[in-house]
Scaffold this active site. Structure first.
Site, PDB file in Angstrom:
ATOM      1  N   LYS A 173      31.410  52.270  45.853  1.00 49.81           N
ATOM      2  CA  LYS A 173      30.587  51.175  45.342  1.00 49.81           C
ATOM      3  C   LYS A 173      29.454  50.864  46.314  1.00 49.81           C
ATOM      4  CE  LYS A 173      34.098  48.450  45.155  1.00 49.81           C
ATOM      5  NZ  LYS A 173      35.052  47.338  44.926  1.00 49.81           N
ATOM      6  N   THR A 206      28.256  36.389  43.200  1.00 45.39           N
ATOM      7  CA  THR A 206      28.879  37.704  43.070  1.00 45.39           C
ATOM      8  C   THR A 206      30.329  37.700  43.545  1.00 45.39           C
ATOM      9  OG1 THR A 206      27.973  38.297  45.237  1.00 45.39           O
ATOM     10  CG2 THR A 206      26.688  38.936  43.291  1.00 45.39           C
ATOM     11  N   GLY A 208      34.054  38.038  43.507  1.00 43.23           N
ATOM     12  CA  GLY A 208      34.990  38.704  42.614  1.00 43.23           C
ATOM     13  C   GLY A 208      34.463  39.943  41.922  1.00 43.23           C
ATOM     14  N   THR A 209      33.312  40.463  42.347  1.00 46.04           N
ATOM     15  CA  THR A 209      32.763  41.639  41.664  1.00 46.04           C
ATOM     16  C   THR A 209      33.685  42.852  41.800  1.00 46.04           C
ATOM     17  OG1 THR A 209      31.420  42.028  43.642  1.00 46.04           O
ATOM     18  CG2 THR A 209      30.330  40.982  41.772  1.00 46.04           C
ATOM     19  N   GLY A 210      34.223  43.060  43.004  1.00 46.10           N
ATOM     20  CA  GLY A 210      35.101  44.211  43.202  1.00 46.10           C
ATOM     21  C   GLY A 210      36.377  44.115  42.392  1.00 46.10           C
ATOM     22  N   CYS A 211      36.985  42.933  42.385  1.00 47.00           N
ATOM     23  CA  CYS A 211      38.196  42.711  41.584  1.00 47.00           C
ATOM     24  C   CYS A 211      37.898  42.937  40.105  1.00 47.00           C
ATOM     25  CB  CYS A 211      38.712  41.285  41.781  1.00 47.00           C
ATOM     26  SG  CYS A 211      39.079  40.824  43.482  1.00 47.00           S
TER      27      CYS A 211
END
Length: 265
Positions: A173, A206, A208-211
């Site tokens: 990412k 942004t 919590g974008t990875g979750c």
């Protein structure tokens, strides 16, 4: 009904962790189940306390879900300690479906969420079980013991190195990179890496974008999509959630993305 399980920590602010995963599963049309590994006291500005769930409780939650509900895909997030990692790996022993592993190490606020001694346990017990590993650039650098590099060629090399460590595929990412365009690379051994690009959206919201991305991928896999289609669909969903994040106006720090941007304004 397609069903997914998230194994992660709880975010009292509602933007990341279990809460983000349940929202993403639901938004993608998948029934959501959960195993809570830790409680965190956090909001959009900071994590003020982390308290892990007991190992018997983690094992009992996993057993309760698996013995009664047909789980189609699993997403793994915050685990915290080597003991929790080992317990989760044991609980997944009989699961044959896809597993998306998000190596949650640091919160958006900068607070550490994975003990340093747990990194080796993660690589040993869970990386070989992962259908897909979804590290951001700092996480990939820590797992490989190197430096962050957002050059696409370096990202592809890092993804291949992580595959060598056991992951079936790696989504590198690029959200922590520089420039006006954000580049993600799916390194899966199926020819050239799949390159996913999006304009870098100017927003502080942004959290919590990875979750959210890893949960959305798990949801698509639960519905039967192959890996490349699942990653592509989840990537598009996340970009919409980020673009709509400012409409929520939640908190005074890094606010959440809009998980239900396709359902309500």
């Amino acid at each position: 009904m397609a069903t997914a399980l998230t194994i992660a920590g709880s975010d009292s602010g509602g933007g990341a962790g279990i809460q983000a995963d349940l929202k993403a599963f639901s938004a993608r049309g998948v029934y959501a189940t959960s195993v809570i590994t830790a409680l965190t006291a956090q909001n959009t500005r900071a994590v003020t306390l982390v308290e892990g769930a007991s190992l018997p409780m983690i094992r009992a939650q996993m057993a309760a879900v698996f013995e009664d509900i047909a789980v189609d895909a699993v997403k793994i997030g915050m685990l915290g300690t080597p003991e929790v990692i080992a317990a989760v790996a044991e609980g997944l022993a009989g699961f044959k479906g896809p597993i998306v592993l998000d190596p949650v190490m640091v919160a958006k606020s900068g607070d550490a969420l994975l003990a340093a001694e747990a990194e080796e346990a993660l690589a040993t017990h869970l990386l070989p079980r992962a259908t897909l590993l979804t590290p951001n650039l700092p996480e990939a650098a820590r797992l490989l013991g190197g430096d962050e590099d957002d050059d696409p060629a370096a990202m592809a090399a890092a993804g291949q190195a992580l595959r060598t460590m056991g992951a079936g595929a790696v989504l590198m990412k690029g959200g922590h990179g520089r420039g006006a365009t954000c580049v993600d690379l799916l390194v899966d051994g199926e020819g050239a890496p799949l390159r996913l690009e999006a304009p870098r959206i100017a927003t502080r919201n942004t959290h919590g974008t990875g979750c959210t991305l890893s949960a959305a991928i798990a949801a698509e896999l639960a519905k039967g999509a192959d890996l490349r289609r699942a990653v592509t669909a989840a990537h598009g969903y996340l970009q919409g959630a980020i673009a709509a994040a400012d409409r929520l106006d939640i908190g005074t720090g890094h606010g959440p993305v809009h998980h239900f941007h396709e359902v309500w304004p």
